[in-house]
Every structure is written in structure tokens, then in C-alpha cells.
Write an enzyme that holds these catalytic residues in place. Structure first.
Site, PDB file in Angstrom:
ATOM      1  N   ASP A 368       0.824  -1.213   0.000  1.00 43.03           N
ATOM      2  CA  ASP A 368       0.000   0.000   0.000  1.00 43.03           C
ATOM      3  C   ASP A 368       0.855   1.258   0.000  1.00 43.03           C
ATOM      4  O   ASP A 368       0.552   2.229  -0.696  1.00 43.03           O
ATOM      5  CB  ASP A 368      -0.882   0.047   1.260  1.00 43.03           C
ATOM      6  CG  ASP A 368      -1.751  -1.182   1.428  1.00 43.03           C
ATOM      7  OD1 ASP A 368      -1.524  -2.177   0.718  1.00 43.03           O
ATOM      8  OD2 ASP A 368      -2.639  -1.132   2.293  1.00 43.03           O
ATOM      9  N   GLU A 494      -6.814 -10.553  -4.733  1.00 42.52           N
ATOM     10  CA  GLU A 494      -6.617 -11.718  -3.865  1.00 42.52           C
ATOM     11  C   GLU A 494      -7.743 -12.739  -3.974  1.00 42.52           C
ATOM     12  O   GLU A 494      -7.748 -13.733  -3.249  1.00 42.52           O
ATOM     13  CB  GLU A 494      -6.454 -11.254  -2.418  1.00 42.52           C
ATOM     14  CG  GLU A 494      -5.183 -10.444  -2.215  1.00 42.52           C
ATOM     15  CD  GLU A 494      -5.084  -9.831  -0.823  1.00 42.52           C
ATOM     16  OE1 GLU A 494      -6.080  -9.893  -0.072  1.00 42.52           O
ATOM     17  OE2 GLU A 494      -4.012  -9.297  -0.494  1.00 42.52           O
ATOM     18  N   GLN A 590     -10.454  -6.711  -6.173  1.00 41.71           N
ATOM     19  CA  GLN A 590     -10.071  -5.341  -6.487  1.00 41.71           C
ATOM     20  C   GLN A 590      -9.514  -5.256  -7.892  1.00 41.71           C
ATOM     21  O   GLN A 590      -9.172  -6.272  -8.508  1.00 41.71           O
ATOM     22  CB  GLN A 590      -9.034  -4.832  -5.496  1.00 41.71           C
ATOM     23  CG  GLN A 590      -7.683  -5.526  -5.577  1.00 41.71           C
ATOM     24  CD  GLN A 590      -6.759  -5.119  -4.453  1.00 41.71           C
ATOM     25  OE1 GLN A 590      -6.945  -5.520  -3.326  1.00 41.71           O
ATOM     26  NE2 GLN A 590      -5.766  -4.324  -4.759  1.00 41.71           N
TER      27      GLN A 590
END
Length: 797
Positions: A368, A494, A590
Site C-alpha cells: 500500500d 486476492e 479489487q
């Protein structure tokens, strides 16, 4: 259900503050996150001062953690061995207040008036409550808090009390060791939440207190980290503490006094934390730590001045202004304020996924920080960006050892860590995310490009690029088809794990190999450089000719589509379905391929980006808080203005509205970084790391304007978008740091606006912009029948 945006009577919209004007039970934990204070090193959650009114109150220090041996149900070679978890440090924000024998609390007392604020402009938390006491007295309490910036380990608390008649007041100020208090473990079945330790974590080294002063120190049981704490009290009325008591889990200073009508009693509490500041050879390390903390104590007034000065400078370059959108403006500033609180004084340390606002994700550092936070830091606080990359560089020795453990060359950085060792116990969604190596290389390259920091580029940056390139060259292989393949990896999505040729991973590895091959470095032989170039040029990028879209990986297009009749109560999927169920379906947690096309924007055509967005956006669940901002950026580039604004709004209120139901564990700091990128890279269309800085704006029709500043190579670039135009000007960066080889200001900046090159200086340059029309959405061939669809007809054998 939305929180902040749904009740503007309770949470009035103010441009420079988050305000709660009515106390309503039930949201305490979420609001503790939203009203938290921090400076990147020290963080204190926004809990009320009365312990009875808190949910998950606490104080954290970035990197201060405990370790334990991970117990795998079935062990295997190379699995992560040591768990790491951020520790609740002893918490100083605790007061017990009795007025005329009545214990004041929001849950039990009669509240006449209530207002608390978090001031973005000054960094001050304030909570004012007017109480109607059973004795008939009307009492007003005001608590203010502030953290230091030059004094980054310091916290200042001011507590005041006034009454409309003479009252008897009994106030106890406490320091609580919350880490070792028995609490309910909420972490079961939710990997996003922090677990608890079975045994005692903080062991006392030094406990001393008298006359309102506390000098304390502890050591963690396994990691052997030490923390010293000094607390001083000052009161405005004559008198001494009734008593001062110290203990390993609770230390208190108590005042018993009379407060007359028209009189205000004020108590100032100065707190200083010091971590690991003592040499191991010191005979009494706890006493020495406490003494060091005492030397660093700062008054409440001094910390107020520090915070105000810091935010004055911060907002001078970091503010982003949206014209005509008051609620969005407040939310944007809250997000930018959280970015400052997570990063400003972190020092040479990573940035936890929750900053210092909570214990979620165990306080670990992920990718991140490189992909979602370093863009913001590189263009608003380049010195801090450099320190984050220095922290990664400090992990290189452990990363080299980890690479050997997984049979690759160079360096393999941990997926999640605090101390540099891999802490992810689930390798499929952890260690297999090799793409973190490219994220670090990409962030280093972006920082170098934006700052002009040649000293960094020649030393730290070059080593990060080289060691990660060596990892990629050995992880992948040249197949029979002559292409370079990377197998057995997990990309950002993921919900699809351990696959071959994940497009995002390969695209970012290609960038990494190309950038390293361009370096002129004495440690890189020509033969190695040739291999890197060949691997990059022959990188396998999966493409489905039937769909005419890049495939997320080699097998993604063969998976069974997800059943989109799944009720919303079953989301996020990771909490309701076994991983194997998710892995065999065509569904995304995502943005993955879409993210690759944003980061490596030069490598894909407009048509490829549009078709990828059209295909992947509908099958992306948004179960990850990292997704909406990226989807919005590409939607804006493609020309889908409404969709871009929808994704941006979703990302903007992720925490403020608690849309993922886990804001209680801390701010989603990467998502706040994504807000910065959504505005600057999405609606303003900024792209970097090319020949010059590039803009291709997409201002939403609903907005009057969008303006921001970028710090670039010793200058500050002012950007203002209005319907039909972009205005640019540049000036010397007087707040820029000279250390680290940052380049000084020049005479102008060359930028590109939709392909038109202009040199920008102090005089504003205004360029017209043609409207961007939405393209015709892609139409894809029908999907194949699946086991979830009734089969029409029969098969004859």
C-alpha cells in the site's frame, strides 16, 4: 448504512473540521477512528476521556510491536515463522470526573449540550460537554488534545471544568496499560482485524511517581522493545494532588477541590514517549528511558504552536479545492488530514495500513505504501517519501535472505511486516504476491523522477532497482514459445491466487527490468543487463482474442463466472466463502489489470484500456478498499464521467460512512492516498515518469473547479481546472528540503497538456480544453454456459 453523510444535523458540514454536535450511542469505535490524532510516529484514537464511554480507545507508536511463533496447522519449508503485531502503548487519555459525588459519563449522565471537533487547520481535537448534574449544578467540561511534530513523541491534553454554582470536584487522571487488559477478541474469522496475545506483553522496568509526575517504563516480553513514558500535570488553581499512585497497569494522579461559580479549573497533562532510546549496556534501562522521556516533555501550549505551524505549512501545498461541492470538500480535507497524520513524522519507518489510528492489519506495512501513499508523498512531502524508501532499503539484508529461502536471486521483500521479516501466515494471498518487489522499484523510480534527488538515485534507488530485477529474472523463465513467463504468483486481486502470468505482475516486472537495465552501475555486468532487457521485451502478457481484452492471467478467462445473485449479506466474499470457492470463479476483490494500465499508462492504447475497464469493472466486488479509487481513475481516463464520479464518491466516504464496517480498526490509509490520486491522476489526468509531466483533465460536470499544487524538482506547480480550461503556474519551492540531494528550483517547468508542450513559470498559462465525450461501451461475446446455469436440451452419447 452511511454515517457522516446520512445525518448532517449530527455531523454538520464544515470545510475545515469534522464536527459531531449530538452524541448518539453505538458508533463509539468508528468515531474513535474518525477523530483520531497522529503524526506518523505517535497516534491516539479519538476516544472520550471517560473510560466507560470508550469502545477501542488506545495509543500507538509506529513500529512498536510484539512477536510470537506462528503455529501452522501443517508446516512447510519457507512458511513465515514469526508473527508481529503492533502494541497498545500505555494510554494517557483517561480521566474520571466526579461532581458533587456523581460520576460523569455520556452513557449515565444527563447531557444538555455536546460538541466535538477535529480541526484540520490546526490539528486540535476538542470535545465540549455541558452536563446537568443530579445536584442541580450545570457543569461544562472541555478536553483538547494535540500531538507534537518537532516533538514527535509528545502528546498534550488540556482538561477544563466550569460550573454555574460552587461544586465539589474529584478528578483522577490515569495512565492505563490497555495492552494487557482482558478484552473480547473480535479477530476470529476476520483477517483484517488485530488479534490478541495469550500472555502478558508489557513487563514493567521502572515505576516511579510523586507530586503529580509519573516516570514509567516497560519492555515487551518477546521482541524486547522498550518504551519510556513521562507525564507531568499542571493545574490552574492552588493546590497539590490528593495522591499519586503508580502501578504496572494503572498509574493515577488525583485532585480533589472546590470549584466556585464563574471559575474555570484547568488541568494540563504533558506526555512524552521514548522508544528504544537506551543502550543495552545501561545498568538501569527503564530509569534511563523514563529520564530521556522527561527531557523531551513539552507543554500543551508549545505543542499547540508546533501543530498549528506544521499544518500551516502542510496545507500551503497539500490542499486540494473542489469548487461548488461543500460535502465533498470536507471529506477530501479529512482524507488529506489523515494522510498527514499517518506520514508526517514517521521518520525512517514504514507506514502501517491503518497509520497510527488503530490496530487493524496488526500494524503491518504492505505494498500500500509504495503504490497508494508514495505518489502523494513524492509530490507533497518528498523528504518523507525518501524516508519511507530508506526504510525499505534498510530491510534489504533480510530480503536477500528471504530470496534465498524461496530459491530466487536478489531480494524478496515481505508481503506484510513490521521488522523486515515475512509475517503473512497464508502464503497464497501473502508471500505469493511477489509484485511487492516491483511496487518498491516503481516507487523509488517515481520519487527519483519527481524530486531530481540524484544522491538517492545513485545509491538507494539503484540498489532497490537492481536487487528486485535480479529477483524477477530468476523467478521467471523463457518458455518454449520464446516468451518470458512468471508462474505461481498472486496479483493485487486476492480472489484469484497462485496463478501463471498474472498480467499486473508481469507488466510491473517488465517495468522493473527495463528500469534496472537502463542503469549504468558498476555492479551490473553487461550479460545481466542483456538478460533483463530480453526478459522485459519478451514478457508474456495474456490476451484473450475471443473477448479482445487482456486476461488477468493465463486461465482467468476459463473460470466459471461468479453468481451475481449472491445476496449483499454474503459480501465481502472472504468472510463468507472458503478461498477455494472464490479462486475457481471469475470474480475480483479489487482492480488488477486495470491498475496495471494506470501505472504503466504508456504501454496500453486507449482502446485496450476501455475494453479492460468495460470487462473487469462489472465483475469487481469492491470488497477491497483499494479498488474504487483505481476504478475511478481509469473510468475518468476512458471518458465515463458518471462512473468515475461514482467510484470516487465511494472511495471518498469509505471511512467517514464506515461502508466496509471495519473503520473501528483504524483509517484505511491507502484509500486516503487513493483519494489524492483520484483527484490528481483521475480528474486532472496527471501522468508522470515520461519525458515531462502530462495532464489530460476530466473535470466532472457537477464541479465548478479543481485546484491543487505539486512539489516537483524544487518548484511548486499550481494547477487549476475549470470547465473548458486548465491554468498552470510554477514558483520556487521555499519549503523544500535541501538534504538528500534534492534539486533546487529552476526557471520553469515543461509540462504536456493533451500532447501540447508548454513551459510554465510564475506567470499563469491558461490552455483551452475540449470536452471529452464518453465512448460507446464495449460489447463482449456471450459467456459460455456454466455449472450454475441450467442446461437446455440433452447430450446424446
Amino acid at each position: 448504512m452511511a454515517l457522516i453523510s446520512s445525518d448532517r444535523l449530527r455531523f454538520p458540514c464544515e470545510p475545515w473540521k469534522l464536527v459531531e454536535s449530538i452524541h448518539v450511542p453505538g458508533d463509539a469505535g468508528t468515531l474513535e477512528t474518525l477523530f483520531s490524532l497522529g503524526n506518523g510516529h505517535l497516534g491516539i484514537r479519538g476516544g472520550h476521556w471517560a473510560p466507560a464511554d470508550g469502545d477501542l480507545p488506545g495509543t500507538f507508536i509506529n513500529g512498536f510491536h510484539e512477536i510470537w511463533d506462528i503455529k501452522h496447522a501443517e508446516n512447510a519449508y519457507g512458511f513465515a515463522r514469526t508473527g508481529q503485531r503492533i502494541v497498545y502503548v500505555p494510554d494517557a487519555n483517561n480521566f474520571s470526573v466526579m461532581v458533587d459525588g456523581e460520576q460523569l459519563s455520556l452513557g449515565e449522565s444527563n447531557v444538555r449540550d455536546y460538541r466535538r471537533t477535529l480541526d484540520f487547520a490546526t490539528g486540535v481535537y476538542e470535545c465540549a460537554v455541558t452536563w446537568e448534574c443530579r445536584s442541580g449544578a450545570v457543569v461544562t467540561t472541555v478536553e483538547r488534545r494535540v500531538v507534537g511534530f518537532d516533538s514527535r513523541g509528545c502528546l498534550g491534553i488540556e482538561f477544563s471544568l466550569s460550573a454555574d454554582r460552587p461544586t465539589s470536584v474529584d478528578i483522577t487522571s490515569a495512565v492505563l496499560n490497555r495492552q494487557d487488559q482482558p478484552v473480547e477478541d473480535h479477530s476470529a474469522h476476520d483477517p483484517r482485524r488485530s488479534g490478541r496475545h495469550a500472555g502478558r506483553v508489557l513487563r514493567p522496568l521502572h515505576l516511579q511517581g510523586s507530586d503529580g509526575s509519573l516516570r514509567l517504563a516497560w519492555e515487551t516480553a518477546e521482541s524486547r522493545q522498550r518504551i519510556g513514558l513521562a507525564v507531568d500535570h499542571w493545574i490552574s488553581l492552588d493546590g497539590q494532588p490528593f495522591d499519586t499512585v503508580v502501578g504496572e497497569d494503572e498509574s493515577t494522579v488525583r485532585y480533589v477541590l472546590a470549584v466556585n461559580d464563574g471559575e474555570t479549573f484547568r488541568l494540563e497533562k504533558s506526555v512524552s514517549y521514548v522508544v528504544n532510546a537506551v543502550d543495552e549496556t545501561v545498568e538501569e534501562p527503564g530509569e534511563a528511558l523514563a529520564a530521556e522521556a522527561e527531557l523531551r516533555l513539552a507543554t500543551f501550549g508549545a505543542l499547540l504552536a508546533e501543530s498549528a505551524a506544521h499544518y500551516r505549512d502542510y496545507w500551503a501545498t497539500a490542499d486540494i479545492v473542489i469548487g461548488g461541492q461543500a460535502e465533498m470538500q470536507q471529506a477530501v480535507r479529512w482524507n488529506l488530514f489523515q494522510l498527514a497524520q499517518a506520514t508526517a513524522r514517521a521518520g525512517v519507518a514504514g507506514i502501517p495500513a491503518k497509520g497510527v489510528s488503530g490496530s487493524g492489519y496488526e500494524g503491518h506495512y504492505f505494498w500500500d505504501q509504495e503504490i497508494y501513499l508514495l505518489p502523494y508523498l513524492s509530490y507533497t512531502n518528498p523528504a518523507a517519501a525518501r524516508q519511507v524508501l530508506e526504510s525499505r532499503h534498510a530491510m534489504l539484508p533480510d530480503a536477500r535472505v528471504r530470496a534465498k529461502e524461496l530459491s530466487v536471486d536478489g531480494a524478496l521483500f515481505p508481503w506484510r511486516t513490521i521488522n523486515g521479516l515475512e509475517a503473512s501466515a497464508y502464503y497464497a494471498a501473502g508471500t505469493a504476491q511477489f509484485h511487492i518487489a516491483a511496487a518498491i522499484a516503481f516507487a523509488a523510480n517515481r520519487y527519483q523522477w519527481a524530486s531530481g534527488d540524484t544522491a538517492f538515485a545513485n545509491e538507494i534507488g539503484a540498489e532497490l532497482l537492481i536487487e528486485t530485477a535480479r529477483m524477477w529474472a530468476s523467478l521467471g523463465f523463457f518458455g518454449k514459445d520464446g516468451m518470458f513467463h512468471i508462474h505461481g504468483v498472486t496479483g493485487p486481486d486476492e480472489y484469484t491466487a497462485v496463478v501463471n502470468d498474472n498480467l499486473y505482475t508481469n507488466v510491473m516486472a517488465r517495468f522493473n527490468l527495463r528500469a534496472a537495465a537502463e542503469l549504468e552501475h558498476p555492479d551490473v555486468p553487461q550479460s545481466e543487463r542483456i538478460i533483463w532487457r530480453q526478459a522485459a521485451e519478451r514478457m508474456s502478457l495474456p490476451y484473450d482474442p475471443h473477448m479482445e481484452v487482456h486476461s488477468q492471467d493465463n486461465d482467468f478467462m476459463t473460470l466459471e463466472p461468479w453468481d451475481w445473485n449472491t445476496p449483499r449479506s454474503k459480501y465481502p466474499l472472504l468472510l463468507n466463502f472458503h478461498p477455494l470457492v472464490i479462486y475457481r470463479h471469475q470474480v475480483l476483490k479489487q482492480a488488477d489489470t486495470v491498475l496495471a494500465m494506470f501505472l504503466q499508462w504508456q504501454d496500453f492504447s486507449a482502446e485496450e484500456k476501455q475494453r479492460a475497464f468495460d470487462f473487469y469493472d462489472p465483475i469487481t466486488t469492491g470488497d477491497s478498499t483499494l479498488s474504487a479509487c483505481v476504478q475511478g481513475i481509469i473510468a475518468a481516463e476512458v471518458g465515463y464521467s458518471d462512473v468515475a464520479l461514482k467510484h470516487f464518491t465511494e472511495a471518498l466516504f469509505i471511512d467517514l460512512d464506515n461502508t466496509h464496517a471495519n473503520t473501528v480498526d483504524g483509517v484505511h490509509i491507502a484509500s486516503t492516498g487513493g483519494i489524492w490520486s483520484s483527484l490528481v491522476c483521475g480528474f486532472a489526468g496527471m501522468r508522470d515518469q515520461g519525458e515531462v509531466l502530462h495532464f489530460d483533465p476530466r473535470l466532472p460536470e457537477e464541479w465548478d473547479s479543481l485546484s491543487f499544487r505539486l512539489r516537483l524538482r524544487g518548484q511548486v506547480l499550481d494547477v487549476e481546472l475549470r470547465p473548458g480550461s486548465i491554468a498552470l503556474s510554477a514558483r520556487a519551492d521555499h519549503l523544500g528540503r535541501s538534504e538528500g540531494g534534492l534539486s533546487g528550483g529552476g526557471t520553469g517547468l515543461e509540462v504536456s497538456v493533451r500532447g501540447q508542450r508548454v513551459v510554465v513559470g510564475p506567470e499563469t498559462v491558461t490552455l483551452p480544453l475540449e470536452a471529452v465525450h464518453a465512448p460507446v461501451p464495449s460489447v463482449f461475446p456471450s459467456l459460455f454456459p456454466t455449472a450454475g446455469v441450467p442446461v437446455v436440451g440433452t447430450l446424446e452419447g
